[in-house]
Design a protein around this motif. Structure first.
Motif, PDB file in Angstrom:
ATOM      1  N   HIS A  72     -16.468  35.940  22.430  1.00 15.77           N
ATOM      2  CA  HIS A  72     -15.252  35.159  22.177  1.00 15.77           C
ATOM      3  C   HIS A  72     -14.077  35.776  22.925  1.00 15.77           C
ATOM      4  O   HIS A  72     -13.936  37.001  22.987  1.00 15.77           O
ATOM      5  N   HIS A  98      -6.825  29.623  20.171  1.00 12.03           N
ATOM      6  CA  HIS A  98      -8.121  30.158  19.758  1.00 12.03           C
ATOM      7  C   HIS A  98      -8.104  30.389  18.258  1.00 12.03           C
ATOM      8  O   HIS A  98      -7.035  30.432  17.614  1.00 12.03           O
ATOM      9  N   GLU A 100     -10.765  32.533  15.116  1.00 14.05           N
ATOM     10  CA  GLU A 100     -11.991  33.221  14.729  1.00 14.05           C
ATOM     11  C   GLU A 100     -12.250  32.967  13.256  1.00 14.05           C
ATOM     12  O   GLU A 100     -11.350  33.089  12.427  1.00 14.05           O
ATOM     13  N   ASP A 105     -16.199  30.505  15.938  1.00 20.66           N
ATOM     14  CA  ASP A 105     -15.114  30.980  16.798  1.00 20.66           C
ATOM     15  C   ASP A 105     -14.911  29.934  17.903  1.00 20.66           C
ATOM     16  O   ASP A 105     -15.893  29.416  18.440  1.00 20.66           O
ATOM     17  N   TRP A 106     -13.660  29.631  18.225  1.00 19.91           N
ATOM     18  CA  TRP A 106     -13.431  28.691  19.319  1.00 19.91           C
ATOM     19  C   TRP A 106     -12.213  29.121  20.130  1.00 19.91           C
ATOM     20  O   TRP A 106     -11.308  29.789  19.628  1.00 19.91           O
ATOM     21  N   GLN A 129     -17.044  26.879  21.961  1.00 22.69           N
ATOM     22  CA  GLN A 129     -17.296  27.005  20.529  1.00 22.69           C
ATOM     23  C   GLN A 129     -18.507  27.907  20.323  1.00 22.69           C
ATOM     24  O   GLN A 129     -19.550  27.690  20.942  1.00 22.69           O
TER      25      GLN A 129
END
Length: 227
Positions: A72, A98, A100, A105-106, A129
């Motif tokens: 990530h 972003h 988490e 998480d993206w 993603q």
């Protein structure tokens, strides 16, 4: 001097008899409460062992966590769209987001270019993603509006085709004014959208060249984030 009643045991004090006074008494009479307590303790330990075994079996035979071979990043705009910029105009990542979460998480980045009269305007969106709990494969390709609605330029519709040799599955959506590329690889889902608009007198871009550039930049992005 000890009298005869004392010798013959005829005094009645009212106290219970002891094992020394009753040698033939059953041992359970004295150890019965402790035995019951040990049985209760053994039952509790057995129940705990069965429960622990059930949890282990659930973890062992339940759905495994998706495989994630990518890391990530907080600022996805740091990964440039070199090939797309070469096939359109110089695009710069200028809006990053972003998050988490234990399950997902993206990261997201929006790329743009300065407006110029008489020229097509271009924009791009990139998202990654990382699904850590549920397998995203069952829903892959079912979000035409972009990263869970976070994308601001992507729209639904268009012609969808499979792209071989990219991740586990890859989909390319062609539509008027833009294209979208989605890639599934384990628990990771990548998305790249490129759109153009305005400039009525400007020639349309070479869509095949733009889509080839999208594939190149997608491979570069996946390589940059691989663990």
């Amino acid at each position: 001097m000890i009298s005869e009643p004392e010798l013959e045991g005829e005094w009645d004090t009212g106290r219970p008899a002891t094992p020394a006074e009753e040698p033939d008494a059953p041992r359970e009479r004295v150890r019965g409460p402790r035995t019951a307590w040990l049985w209760a303790l053994g039952g509790a330990v057995l129940a705990s062992a069965v429960w622990a075994g059930a949890l282990v079996a659930q973890d062992r035979f339940g759905d495994p966590a998706p495989r994630i071979a990518y890391r990530h990043v907080e600022d996805l705009c740091k990964v440039p769209l070199t090939a797309v910029s070469a096939s359109t105009v110089k695009l710069t990542g200028d809006y990053a987001r972003h998050n988490e979460h234990p399950a997902l998480d993206w990261a997201y980045c929006e790329h743009g270019a300065p407006y110029a009269d008489g020229r097509l305007s271009y924009g791009a969106e990139v998202s990654v993603q990382l699904h850590k709990k549920a397998d995203p494969g069952t829903e892959f390709g079912a979000d035409p509006a972009g990263l869970m609605g976070l994308g601001r330029m992507a729209s639904s519709g268009g012609e969808v085709e499979q792209v071989p040799g990219l991740g586990e599955r890859a989909l390319l959506t062609r539509r008027v004014g833009g294209s979208r590329l989605e890639v599934l690889d384990g628990g990771a889902v990548f998305s790249l959208t490129v759109e153009w608009y305005g400039g009525q007198d400007a020639p349309d871009p070479d869509e095949d060249a733009v889509q080839a550039a999208m594939l190149e930049d997608m491979r570069a992005l996946m390589a940059a984030l691989r663990k």
